[in-house]
Design a protein around this motif. Structure first.
Motif, short mmCIF file in Angstrom:
data_model
loop_
_atom_site.label_atom_id
_atom_site.label_comp_id
_atom_site.label_asym_id
_atom_site.label_seq_id
_atom_site.Cartn_x
_atom_site.Cartn_y
_atom_site.Cartn_z
N SER A 11 5.68 7.15 -12.23
CA SER A 11 6.34 7.06 -13.54
C SER A 11 7.30 8.22 -13.78
N THR A 12 7.24 9.25 -12.95
CA THR A 12 8.12 10.40 -13.12
C THR A 12 9.44 10.26 -12.35
N LEU A 13 9.55 9.22 -11.53
CA LEU A 13 10.76 9.04 -10.73
C LEU A 13 11.97 8.72 -11.62
N ASN A 14 13.14 9.17 -11.19
CA ASN A 14 14.38 8.86 -11.90
C ASN A 14 15.50 8.68 -10.87
N GLU A 15 16.71 8.54 -11.34
CA GLU A 15 17.83 8.28 -10.44
C GLU A 15 18.08 9.44 -9.47
N GLN A 16 17.69 10.65 -9.84
CA GLN A 16 17.92 11.81 -9.00
C GLN A 16 16.73 12.10 -8.06
N SER A 17 15.68 11.32 -8.13
CA SER A 17 14.50 11.56 -7.30
C SER A 17 14.83 11.36 -5.82
N SER A 18 14.21 12.16 -5.00
CA SER A 18 14.46 12.05 -3.57
C SER A 18 13.58 10.96 -2.96
N VAL A 19 14.00 10.47 -1.82
CA VAL A 19 13.24 9.45 -1.11
C VAL A 19 11.89 10.03 -0.67
N ILE A 20 11.89 11.29 -0.29
CA ILE A 20 10.64 11.91 0.18
C ILE A 20 9.61 11.97 -0.95
N SER A 21 10.04 12.24 -2.18
CA SER A 21 9.08 12.26 -3.28
C SER A 21 8.54 10.85 -3.53
N MET A 22 9.38 9.84 -3.41
CA MET A 22 8.93 8.47 -3.58
C MET A 22 7.92 8.11 -2.49
N VAL A 23 8.18 8.52 -1.26
CA VAL A 23 7.27 8.24 -0.15
C VAL A 23 5.93 8.93 -0.39
N ILE A 24 5.94 10.16 -0.86
CA ILE A 24 4.70 10.89 -1.13
C ILE A 24 3.92 10.21 -2.24
N PHE A 25 4.59 9.80 -3.31
CA PHE A 25 3.91 9.15 -4.43
C PHE A 25 3.31 7.81 -4.01
N ILE A 26 4.04 7.06 -3.20
CA ILE A 26 3.52 5.78 -2.69
C ILE A 26 2.33 6.03 -1.76
N ALA A 27 2.39 7.10 -0.98
CA ALA A 27 1.28 7.45 -0.10
C ALA A 27 0.02 7.77 -0.91
N VAL A 28 0.19 8.46 -2.03
CA VAL A 28 -0.96 8.77 -2.90
C VAL A 28 -1.57 7.47 -3.44
N MET A 29 -0.71 6.55 -3.91
CA MET A 29 -1.21 5.26 -4.39
C MET A 29 -1.92 4.50 -3.27
N SER A 30 -1.34 4.50 -2.09
CA SER A 30 -1.92 3.78 -0.95
C SER A 30 -3.26 4.39 -0.55
N LEU A 31 -3.35 5.70 -0.57
CA LEU A 31 -4.62 6.37 -0.26
C LEU A 31 -5.69 5.95 -1.27
N GLY A 32 -5.33 5.93 -2.54
CA GLY A 32 -6.27 5.50 -3.57
C GLY A 32 -6.73 4.07 -3.38
N ASN A 33 -5.79 3.17 -3.05
CA ASN A 33 -6.15 1.78 -2.81
C ASN A 33 -7.06 1.64 -1.59
N GLY A 34 -6.75 2.41 -0.56
CA GLY A 34 -7.56 2.39 0.64
C GLY A 34 -8.98 2.89 0.39
N LEU A 35 -9.10 3.93 -0.42
CA LEU A 35 -10.42 4.46 -0.75
C LEU A 35 -11.22 3.51 -1.63
N PHE A 36 -10.54 2.62 -2.34
CA PHE A 36 -11.21 1.69 -3.24
C PHE A 36 -11.61 0.38 -2.56
N GLN A 37 -10.71 -0.23 -1.80
CA GLN A 37 -10.90 -1.59 -1.31
C GLN A 37 -12.16 -1.76 -0.44
N SER A 38 -12.31 -0.95 0.58
CA SER A 38 -13.46 -1.13 1.49
C SER A 38 -14.80 -0.95 0.79
#
Length: 141
Positions: A11-38
């Motif tokens: 939710s903090t991303l904006n037009e000036q956000s870097s791709v690396i920050s987006m990748v890190i934020f998506i990785a955090v979400m993915s880690l959380g989903n991975g820790l939950f699903q199994s």
């Protein structure tokens, strides 16, 4: 709660956000989903008799798919509602040249998803405390 953190970060991303920050934020979400699903699937499947595992797996998949469908419908509704608010007229699609309206809408979508995810985490935590209290009470008896 890790997924909630990832959603909040998104939710903090904006037009000036870097791709690396987006990748890190998506990785955090993915880690959380991975820790939950199994663990969630294991918990569901361990609570049913062996002769009902097929039905339990099907119901589990059905509920997961219904959750995704309802989540996408809610997210899309919020996105276009907030974009319409920001632009000043009703929109039902991405408006070329109005990245600000899209980002404004997505920010609201991510914050809403964060709140829903946190509520789920809190309810799970409260259930865990209640279960541990019952176990302690049973062991003391």
């Amino acid at each position: 709660m890790v997924t909630s953190l990832g959603l909040l970060l998104m939710s903090t991303l904006n037009e000036q956000s870097s791709v690396i920050s987006m990748v890190i934020f998506i990785a955090v979400m993915s880690l959380g989903n991975g820790l939950f699903q199994s663990p969630n699937n294991s918990l569901v499947m361990s609570t049913v008799p062996k002769d009902k595992l097929g039905i339990a797996g099907s119901v589990n998949a059905l509920v997961r798919n219904l959750g995704m469908v309802c989540g996408i419908a809610l997210a899309t509704t919020i996105l276009y509602n907030r974009m319409s608010y920001k632009i000043g007229y009703h929109v039902t699609d991405y408006v070329i040249g109005r990245n600000d309206a899209f980002i404004y809408g997505m920010k609201t979508v991510y914050i809403t998803a964060t709140v829903i995810c946190m509520i789920g985490g809190i309810l799970t935590f409260l259930r865990l405390i209640k279960t541990k209290a019952k176990l302690t009470k049973t062991q003391d008896s």
